[in-house]
Scaffold this active site. Structure first.
Site, PDB file in Angstrom:
ATOM      1  CG  ASN A 107      12.473   2.082  -6.860  1.00 11.46           C
ATOM      2  OD1 ASN A 107      11.664   2.013  -7.775  1.00 11.46           O
ATOM      3  ND2 ASN A 107      12.587   3.237  -6.109  1.00 11.46           N
ATOM      4  CG  ASP A 122       5.261   8.467  -5.295  1.00 16.00           C
ATOM      5  OD1 ASP A 122       5.558   7.560  -4.315  1.00 16.00           O
ATOM      6  OD2 ASP A 122       5.467   9.488  -5.441  1.00 16.00           O
TER       7      ASP A 122
HETATM    8  C1  FPP Z   1       6.693   4.330  -5.544  1.00 22.48           C
HETATM    9  O1  FPP Z   1       5.955   4.483  -4.307  1.00 22.48           O
HETATM   10  C2  FPP Z   1       6.334   2.910  -5.723  1.00 22.48           C
HETATM   11  C3  FPP Z   1       7.096   2.085  -6.104  1.00 22.48           C
HETATM   12  C4  FPP Z   1       8.504   2.255  -5.839  1.00 22.48           C
HETATM   13  C5  FPP Z   1       7.067   0.797  -6.684  1.00 22.48           C
HETATM   14  C6  FPP Z   1       5.853   0.839  -7.747  1.00 22.48           C
HETATM   15  C7  FPP Z   1       5.138  -0.647  -8.029  1.00 22.48           C
HETATM   16  C8  FPP Z   1       3.834  -1.034  -7.822  1.00 22.48           C
HETATM   17  C9  FPP Z   1       2.879  -0.458  -7.662  1.00 22.48           C
HETATM   18  C10 FPP Z   1       3.641  -2.791  -8.136  1.00 22.48           C
HETATM   19  C11 FPP Z   1       3.542  -2.748  -9.624  1.00 22.48           C
HETATM   20  C12 FPP Z   1       3.145  -4.243  -9.703  1.00 22.48           C
HETATM   21  C13 FPP Z   1       3.099  -4.748 -10.974  1.00 22.48           C
HETATM   22  C14 FPP Z   1       2.592  -5.977 -11.083  1.00 22.48           C
HETATM   23  C15 FPP Z   1       3.365  -4.033 -12.274  1.00 22.48           C
HETATM   24  P1  FPP Z   1       6.603   4.641  -2.634  1.00 22.48           P
HETATM   25  O2  FPP Z   1       6.770   3.119  -2.452  1.00 22.48           O
HETATM   26  O3  FPP Z   1       7.827   5.299  -2.738  1.00 22.48           O
HETATM   27  O4  FPP Z   1       5.645   5.458  -1.865  1.00 22.48           O
HETATM   28  P2  FPP Z   1       5.749   6.420  -0.864  1.00 22.48           P
HETATM   29  O5  FPP Z   1       6.487   7.461  -1.636  1.00 22.48           O
HETATM   30  O6  FPP Z   1       4.589   6.572  -0.231  1.00 22.48           O
HETATM   31  O7  FPP Z   1       6.760   5.697   0.027  1.00 22.48           O
END
Ligand code: FPP
Length: 238
Positions: A74, A26
């Protein structure tokens, strides 16, 4: 009940290591926002941290690590962001295919609903599972289109369709994804919630939170979580 093992890290003996770690990656969006970058840049940076941390888990001899990469919720994000995430999964799997050092000796597996995922990505997922099936190191579960409630509901529906009228815990355990009980959940970015991750498997998980955003998460943060886990007194309700 989970089993534990010992391991040396830079000469430090860990008296116990989690057999299964769950990681909620996250904070990518906030990391990007702080830098005036698009959210996709945060996910890209997060994907690189995923590579580093999965390799470190392999080095430490952790048996299983589950990374929460894309939840069933998501899909509600803007199409541009969803596409960017799907492309990152494809890039990683293509790399792992052409250069097995990306996967090392790890086994790659997926949990989540296949419905909704493109045929191209499904093909790469199937190939990665098949090509790493004989690997004997860490099993890396990538949770893509995954939801803990959906996982339990699907298991119950499967049992109903088999004619079951009374369901036991072991019925559910054997009909959810074959992910072992989770010992430690790591969630960076300052949020302290489970967000529909491994609901069944996290019944007796220890939780480790940190304010660090996932793209800034370092191997030293993983070690801090492991050090804290080592000192937790786990009683499993006894
Ligand atoms: C949540 O943070 C994160 C996600 C919904 C996506 C996580 C995916 C990755 C890190 C890529 C993984 C890649 C591979 C190849 C496995 P957010 O975007 O909601 O963060 P925020 O809360 O700060 O908006």
């Amino acid at each position: 009940m989970a089993l534990f093992s010992k391991k040396n890290i830079n000469g430090d003996e860990f008296s116990v290591l989690p057999k299964h770690i769950g990681i909620i990656m996250d904070g990518n969006g906030r990391w990007a926002k702080k830098r005036a970058l698009p959210r996709s840049a945060g996910h890209k940076a997060g994907a690189n941290v995923f590579r580093t941390i999965s390799k470190e888990c392999e080095k430490l001899g952790i048996d299983y690590v589950t990374f929460y990469a894309f939840s069933t919720e998501n899909w509600k994000r803007p199409k541009e962001e969803v596409d960017a995430l799907m492309n990152l999964f494809m890039d990683y799997l293509l790399e792992a295919k052409s250069d097995m050092t990306q996967a090392g000796n790890s086994k790659i597996k997926f949990i989540g609903e296949r419905e909704g995922i493109s045929d191209d990505l499904l093909k790469l997922m199937d190939e990665a599972e098949a090509e790493t099936a004989s690997h004997t190191g860490t099993t890396i579960y990538l949770a893509i289109n995954y939801g803990g409630r959906q996982e339990i509901v699907s298991a119950v529906n499967r049992l109903i369709s088999q004619g079951k009228s009374k369901i036991t815990e072991s019925d559910i355990s054997s009909n959810i994804y074959t992910v072992p009980e989770c010992d430690l959940i790591i969630r960076p970015s300052g949020e302290e919630r489970l967000s529909n991750f491994l609901l069944w498997q996290a019944a007796y998980s220890e939780f480790w939170y940190s304010d660090v955003l996932w793209p800034d998460f370092k191997i030293s943060d993983l070690h801090s979580a492991l050090r804290e886990f080592e000192n937790r007194n786990r009683r499993f309700g006894a």
